[in-house]
Design a protein around this motif. Structure first.
Motif, PDB file in Angstrom:
ATOM      1  N   GLY A 157      24.175  67.368 -34.082  1.00  0.00           N
ATOM      2  CA  GLY A 157      23.398  66.245 -33.590  1.00  0.00           C
ATOM      3  C   GLY A 157      23.672  65.945 -32.124  1.00  0.00           C
ATOM      4  O   GLY A 157      24.089  66.806 -31.354  1.00  0.00           O
ATOM      5  N   VAL A 158      23.427  64.696 -31.727  1.00  0.00           N
ATOM      6  CA  VAL A 158      23.622  64.265 -30.337  1.00  0.00           C
ATOM      7  C   VAL A 158      25.114  64.147 -30.052  1.00  0.00           C
ATOM      8  O   VAL A 158      25.829  63.383 -30.709  1.00  0.00           O
ATOM      9  CB  VAL A 158      22.921  62.915 -30.084  1.00  0.00           C
ATOM     10  N   VAL A 159      25.587  64.924 -29.077  1.00  0.00           N
ATOM     11  CA  VAL A 159      27.007  64.925 -28.712  1.00  0.00           C
ATOM     12  C   VAL A 159      27.135  64.545 -27.238  1.00  0.00           C
ATOM     13  O   VAL A 159      26.151  64.289 -26.547  1.00  0.00           O
ATOM     14  CB  VAL A 159      27.645  66.306 -28.977  1.00  0.00           C
ATOM     15  N   GLU A 160      28.381  64.511 -26.733  1.00  0.00           N
ATOM     16  CA  GLU A 160      28.610  64.105 -25.346  1.00  0.00           C
ATOM     17  C   GLU A 160      27.857  64.982 -24.363  1.00  0.00           C
ATOM     18  O   GLU A 160      27.318  64.501 -23.358  1.00  0.00           O
ATOM     19  CB  GLU A 160      30.110  64.124 -25.030  1.00  0.00           C
ATOM     20  N   GLN A 161      27.813  66.290 -24.620  1.00  0.00           N
ATOM     21  CA  GLN A 161      27.100  67.194 -23.728  1.00  0.00           C
ATOM     22  C   GLN A 161      25.610  66.859 -23.682  1.00  0.00           C
ATOM     23  O   GLN A 161      24.967  66.977 -22.639  1.00  0.00           O
ATOM     24  CB  GLN A 161      27.281  68.645 -24.187  1.00  0.00           C
ATOM     25  N   THR A 162      25.053  66.442 -24.804  1.00  0.00           N
ATOM     26  CA  THR A 162      23.644  66.041 -24.850  1.00  0.00           C
ATOM     27  C   THR A 162      23.404  64.858 -23.929  1.00  0.00           C
ATOM     28  O   THR A 162      22.426  64.810 -23.176  1.00  0.00           O
ATOM     29  CB  THR A 162      23.226  65.662 -26.286  1.00  0.00           C
ATOM     30  N   ILE A 163      24.309  63.882 -23.992  1.00  0.00           N
ATOM     31  CA  ILE A 163      24.205  62.699 -23.138  1.00  0.00           C
ATOM     32  C   ILE A 163      24.314  63.102 -21.676  1.00  0.00           C
ATOM     33  O   ILE A 163      23.523  62.659 -20.827  1.00  0.00           O
ATOM     34  CB  ILE A 163      25.303  61.676 -23.501  1.00  0.00           C
TER      35      ILE A 163
END
Length: 416
Positions: free
Chosen positions: A117-123
């Motif tokens: 799912g949405v992880v720190e790298q995505t942010i």
């Protein structure tokens, strides 16, 4: 046939290189010798199939470690459109490489591993997309084959990403569930996800409307070369050659030359051996003016009715790209289009924690740091705000001691 420039972003091992390899492979865009080398490679997937990431992982270290380090550019076309792809690294230590690859893109593909799912790298990558002013985003939720092609997983990730998109003011966001490894929804729609009623990735890329991209009416052309042959045949010839950054120039347009502020009118436009009535953004042309004006390399010809800002003191976002930290006590060079100027970073306003998006006070800038600064230039720059005109609202910072590019700048405001 127009060109779509896009780049891929995502966390490590989210499948960026595999997705690009799949696009090239399934559209028959691989040369015969490349295909032969690919088939004979000893780098295979767990199921014995060809590892398509090899197509973009060109460095030896990339092939050995199975990661992307540098930016790899790939080119292909279909019957509907030409494409330029930048495969950018996901590792945080290669943020500068990602910014370089994304700087000329007009669409971003952000990959999310369906398992994580949405992880720190995505942010972090979504923030960079927002920072760089990229208007179109495709969120590819990859590795759907590893979550049994679950619609619930797909919808759950969309719900979480929409919160982030709203926070970053990302407007045009599209979602596609894919499996780059298996080819689901990359070129053709997947029968294994019949619950998904949208288009495949390729079909979306072929149809996405780019007419509003780089469509700025702020006509700008930095002068690269003043042409004065002074021969018998061309005794009075005086042309100003350069590449139109943005907008359009037409015959009889009233223009202003900066920094002098002199005014004139376009008398003639040359494009190769043609004399068109209009010069469009991206074209390298020679412009003739009705008046003899003192113009030299580094000056800018602009639309007289829509002047850029001029200032020696500018607030800008800075992405630091050098292993040596920013030194606010020394003079740097700023390259803005064809003009080189001396400058100093007079103040660091804040740095961004791109994992949490929080702003922090800072006294130093190190490799891959991003934040906002105030810079002071020796001569006034004629610039647009980055949000209004990316082409004329950005610059690079050069260390005069090493001649290395050490920073990327995005202008946000003129400081009074």
């Amino acid at each position: 046939m127009n060109i779509l420039k896009f780049f891929t972003a995502g966390s490590v091992d989210d499948g960026k290189s595999t997705l690009i390899g799949r696009l090239l492979y399934d559209t028959d865009s691989i040369l015969a010798d490349q295909l032969e080398a690919l088939q004979s490679s000893n780098r295979k997937n767990d199921d014995g199939t060809i590892d398509l990431a090899i197509l973009t992982d060109g460095l030896r270290a990339e092939r050995e470690q199975g990661i992307t380090i540098d930016v790899a550019y790939k080119y292909f076309q279909t019957e509907k459109r030409k494409f330029i792809i930048a495969d950018t690294p996901g590792h945080i230590q290669y943020t500068r490489n990602m910014v370089t690859g994304a700087s000329t893109a007009n669409l971003a593909i952000i990959l999310i591993d369906a398992r994580n799912g949405v992880v720190e790298q995505t942010i972090r990558h979504s923030y960079l997309v927002s920072l760089l002013g990229i208007k179109h985003i495709v969120v590819c939720i990859n590795k759907m084959d590893m979550v049994d092609y679950s619609e619930n997983v797909y919808n759950s990730i969309i719900d979480k990403y929409q919160i982030l998109a709203q926070q970053l003011k990302l407007v045009d966001v599209n979602y596609i569930p894919v499996s780059a490894l298996k080819g689901d929804n990359i070129v053709q729609n997947s029968e294994r996800m019949d619950w998904y009623k949208g288009e495949s990735l390729l079909h979306f890329l072929e149809k996405v409307d780019t007419d509003n991209l780089d469509k700025s009416q702020l006509a700008r052309m930095p002068v690269q070369w003043v042409i004065r042959p002074q021969t018998e045949e061309l005794h009075d010839y005086r042309g100003y050659a350069g590449r139109v950054l943005s907008g359009t120039f037409s015959l009889n347009d009233k223009v202003t030359i900066l920094p002098s502020g002199a005014n004139s009118t376009i008398e003639k436009i040359e494009f190769f051996d043609q004399n068109p009535d209009v010069a469009h953004a991206g074209q390298s042309v020679t412009i003739h003016l009705k008046d003899d004006v003192d113009i030299s390399r580094g000056d800018t010809i602009v639309n007289a009715a829509a002047l850029p800002q001029e200032s020696k003191l500018i607030e800008a976002d800075l992405c630091w790209m050098d292993a040596r930290a920013l030194d606010t006590s020394i003079m740097y060079l700023i390259q803005h289009n064809s003009k080189t100027n001396k400058c100093k970073i007079s103040e660091i306003l804040h740095k961004i924690d791109i994992n949490t998006l929080e702003k922090h006070a800072a006294e130093e800038f190190k490799l891959n740091d991003i934040g906002r600064v105030i810079l002071k230039t020796a001569d006034a720059l004629a610039f647009d705000l980055y949000d209004d005109n990316r082409a004329n609202g950005s610059a690079i910072l050069i260390d005069s001691r090493t001649n290395l590019t050490v920073g990327a700048l995005m202008f946000r405001a003129a400081v009074e």
